[in-house]
Design an enzyme around this catalytic site. Structure first.
Site, PDB file in Angstrom:
ATOM      1  N   ASP A 132       0.870  -1.178   0.000  1.00  0.00           N
ATOM      2  CA  ASP A 132       0.000   0.000   0.000  1.00  0.00           C
ATOM      3  C   ASP A 132       0.906   1.226   0.000  1.00  0.00           C
ATOM      4  OD1 ASP A 132      -1.680   2.174   0.631  1.00  0.00           O
ATOM      5  OD2 ASP A 132      -3.067   0.869   1.706  1.00  0.00           O
ATOM      6  N   CYS A 185     -12.678  -9.195  -3.219  1.00  0.00           N
ATOM      7  CA  CYS A 185     -13.989  -8.733  -2.756  1.00  0.00           C
ATOM      8  C   CYS A 185     -14.037  -7.209  -2.790  1.00  0.00           C
ATOM      9  CB  CYS A 185     -14.259  -9.229  -1.332  1.00  0.00           C
ATOM     10  SG  CYS A 185     -14.429 -11.008  -1.206  1.00  0.00           S
ATOM     11  N   ASP A 204     -15.875 -12.041  -5.601  1.00  0.00           N
ATOM     12  CA  ASP A 204     -17.200 -11.500  -5.322  1.00  0.00           C
ATOM     13  C   ASP A 204     -17.561 -10.393  -6.298  1.00  0.00           C
ATOM     14  OD1 ASP A 204     -19.577 -11.233  -3.682  1.00  0.00           O
ATOM     15  OD2 ASP A 204     -18.712  -9.367  -2.912  1.00  0.00           O
ATOM     16  N   GLU A 264     -20.662  -6.407 -14.493  1.00  0.00           N
ATOM     17  CA  GLU A 264     -21.726  -6.874 -13.602  1.00  0.00           C
ATOM     18  C   GLU A 264     -23.065  -6.319 -14.070  1.00  0.00           C
ATOM     19  OE1 GLU A 264     -20.791  -5.938  -9.527  1.00  0.00           O
ATOM     20  OE2 GLU A 264     -18.969  -7.165  -9.519  1.00  0.00           O
ATOM     21  N   HIS A 307     -21.451 -10.307  -5.806  1.00  0.00           N
ATOM     22  CA  HIS A 307     -21.208  -9.011  -5.158  1.00  0.00           C
ATOM     23  C   HIS A 307     -21.942  -8.938  -3.815  1.00  0.00           C
ATOM     24  CE1 HIS A 307     -19.774  -4.731  -6.277  1.00  0.00           C
ATOM     25  NE2 HIS A 307     -19.748  -4.878  -4.974  1.00  0.00           N
ATOM     26  N   LEU A 308     -21.590  -9.874  -2.936  1.00  0.00           N
ATOM     27  CA  LEU A 308     -22.250  -9.987  -1.630  1.00  0.00           C
ATOM     28  C   LEU A 308     -21.465  -9.340  -0.503  1.00  0.00           C
ATOM     29  CD1 LEU A 308     -23.419 -13.734  -1.731  1.00  0.00           C
ATOM     30  CD2 LEU A 308     -24.742 -11.692  -2.302  1.00  0.00           C
ATOM     31  N   GLY A 309     -20.341  -8.691  -0.824  1.00  0.00           N
ATOM     32  CA  GLY A 309     -19.450  -8.180   0.217  1.00  0.00           C
ATOM     33  C   GLY A 309     -20.144  -7.392   1.310  1.00  0.00           C
ATOM     34  N   ALA A 310     -21.103  -6.558   0.929  1.00  0.00           N
ATOM     35  CA  ALA A 310     -21.785  -5.715   1.917  1.00  0.00           C
ATOM     36  C   ALA A 310     -23.161  -6.248   2.272  1.00  0.00           C
ATOM     37  CB  ALA A 310     -21.919  -4.291   1.372  1.00  0.00           C
TER      38      ALA A 310
END
Length: 531
Positions: free
Chosen positions: A173, A232, A258, A263, A281-284
């Site tokens: 990072d 994700c 994810d 999409e 796309h279930l991350g949240a």
């Protein structure tokens, strides 16, 4: 009059109630998110718009929203909001980056377990009545090296959870300091080192020009044989075609995704491959996260509309509620200083230099900069505000520089603005007194102490007798009351200035009469917004 908010997507009733409890008028119409024409018809009467992903905030919609001040997205992604158009219109765009951090991080950990132990395939096989125990040989996470690309909010939680699983964590990072890495208990490395050493790689970065395809074909080929990859974060971070080929060749042992480049993902080169775990796309997508982001966006929007506090804005510096209280007079001062410069300058501005001294230098300088630049630009465009000002200044090619310094002088703190054009340099400084009122303390290097009023007259002249008398007599003759009168000069018989704070706008014929006396080099009416 109470602010008015439209909720055009599905938010919980608890979130809607937050607006009501804060004294904000709210209309809950989730059906409008998918009806762009109807939304465009009604948006004009609202100060705020609360959305999820269904509502598209386009340039066209914003053109129909003259009163709109803030768009709040319950969630992280704002792909459905035209941020550039919003900024130009002076509309703040907020998201809720913290409401679903834990949920998204937990999903990444779950996906890592799933791909490590081939859980989805083993489950499907068992459901089919098979007992293929020897087929699904997994690997332990303990003692494995996890490479985390992006160690921010979500990535940081993943690092913490992975350390709890006794994994060795390395992180890439550019914004991660060595000190922060030590505090997190992770080893900071460069990307090429991470690719070579990691047994598992998980991505937690936004999709930007610098991160797009960060796991390119070349990067994937540098990875350790047998690596497993988890994403994700955002689609577009991985070359999906290359990843599929490396899974088929056996170089990559598995992947868990994810998110996808396109999409909804109904067709993808990774679909159907062995040991590739895919979720939509279930991350949240947990009950807690969906509720948290809805509550958070309602609180953030309410704070802004009622107190001016700005949290998690994507196109304006954040200002906490406490900062909004303490910085209010200084933000107003920065605006007044900019307004003076803007009204005095007719030619294009090339550079804006802002100096912060003493206590002013310890404040939120990004917010003060926005206020100062907005003040300057309002002279030519009254609709400019702190959100749109930086965008418009950039479009006009203005260079903005900031300097801060320890207290230097009799004031606890002050702000000074210097602008340069092709023709001249102009400067003004001001401070906030203990009464909370902004004051001008220097113009063109001449020290003064001028209270700021809605209507003012600024004059320049040689320091000769008769100036005060002429100004007072002319104002009195025309029935214009002087609330405050300030004079300043560099030296006796030298350059001098005067600032008159008057009760009403001065008619053009009075200004012409003053100019006609021959005593003044410049007579300029000024107007400031005090509220």
């Amino acid at each position: 009059m109470a602010p008015k908010v439209l909720v055009s997507d599905k938010l919980s009733e608890t979130a809607v109630q937050i607006f009501r409890d804060r004294g904000i008028e709210v209309d809950f119409r989730p059906e409008l998110g998918k009806d762009k024409d109807k939304l465009a018809e009604v948006i004009g009467s609202y100060d705020g718009l609360a959305i999820r992903s269904a509502t598209k905030v386009t340039e066209k919609l914003l053109e129909n929203a003259p009163n709109l001040k803030v768009v709040g997205r319950a969630g992280i992604g704002v792909d459905n909001v035209d941020r550039v158009a919003a900024s130009k219109k002076g509309v703040i765009v907020m998201n809720t980056p913290f409401g679903n951090m834990i949920t998204t991080a937990e999903h990444a950990i779950a996906m890592m377990f799933a791909v490590a132990r081939q859980i989805p395939e083993a489950s499907a096989s068992t459901h089919a009545g098979k007992w293929e125990k020897s087929k699904f040989m997994g690997v332990e996470l303990t003692s494995k090296t996890l490479g985390v690309i992006g160690a921010g909010n979500i990535g940081g939680i993943v690092c913490d959870r992975a350390r709890g699983l006794k994994m060795k964590v390395i992180a890439y990072d550019p914004f991660l300091s060595e000190e922060k890495a030590d505090q997190m208990g992770v080893e900071k490395v460069e990307l090429d080192t991470l690719l070579k050493r990691a047994d598992f790689i998980t991505l937690h970065v936004p999709l930007t020009d610098s991160t797009r395809n960060i796991l390119s074909r070349d990067a994937l080929e540098q990875t350790k044989k047998g690596v497993r990859i988890i994403n994700c974060a955002r689609g577009g971070l991985i070359d999906e075609e290359a990843l599929a080929e490396l899974i088929k060749s056996g170089h990559v042992a598995g992947a868990a995704l994810d998110v996808f480049a396109v999409e909804p993902a109904t067709d993808n080169p990774l679909f159907g491959l062995p040991n590739v775990v895919c979720t939509p796309h279930l991350g949240a997508s947990t009950t807690e996260a969906q509720e948290n982001v809805a509550l958070q966006v309602a609180e953030q929007m309410s704070d802004y509309l009622l107190t001016g506090a700005v949290q998690n804005a994507l196109n304006m510096p954040s200002v906490t509620a406490e900062e909004a209280k303490t910085m209010g007079p200084w933000i107003k001062l920065a605006d007044h200083l900019g307004a003076f410069i803007g009204q005095m300058t007719d030619e294009p501005i090339q550079e804006i230099n802002i100096l912060y001294d003493g206590i002013a230098a310890e404040m939120n300088l990004d917010a003060l900069n926005c206020a100062a630049v907005a003040g300057i630009l309002k002279a030519s465009n009254p609709d400019v505000n702190m959100v749109s000002a930086p965008v418009i200044a950039k479009d006009r090619g203005m260079k903005i520089a900031t300097t801060n310094q320890a207290q230097a002088g009799v004031f606890e703190g002050y702000i000074k603005i210097i602008v340069r054009t092709d023709a001249r340099e102009r400067s003004i400084a001001g401070t906030v007194f203990s009464d909370g009122k902004p004051r001008f303390i220097q113009i063109k290097g001449i020290n003064i102490d001028a209270e700021i009023g809605e209507h003012m007259i600024y004059t320049t002249n040689e320091d000769v007798p008769g100036i005060i008398g002429t100004l007072g007599h002319t104002m009195g003759k025309h029935g214009i009351n002087i609330a405050n009168f300030t004079l300043g000069r560099k030296e006796s018989k030298g350059e001098a200035i005067a600032l008159l704070y008057v009760d009403d706008a001065v008619p053009a014929n009075v200004l012409e009469e003053l100019s006609g006396t021959g005593l003044f080099q410049q007579v300029k009416p000024l107007q400031f917004t005090l509220g």
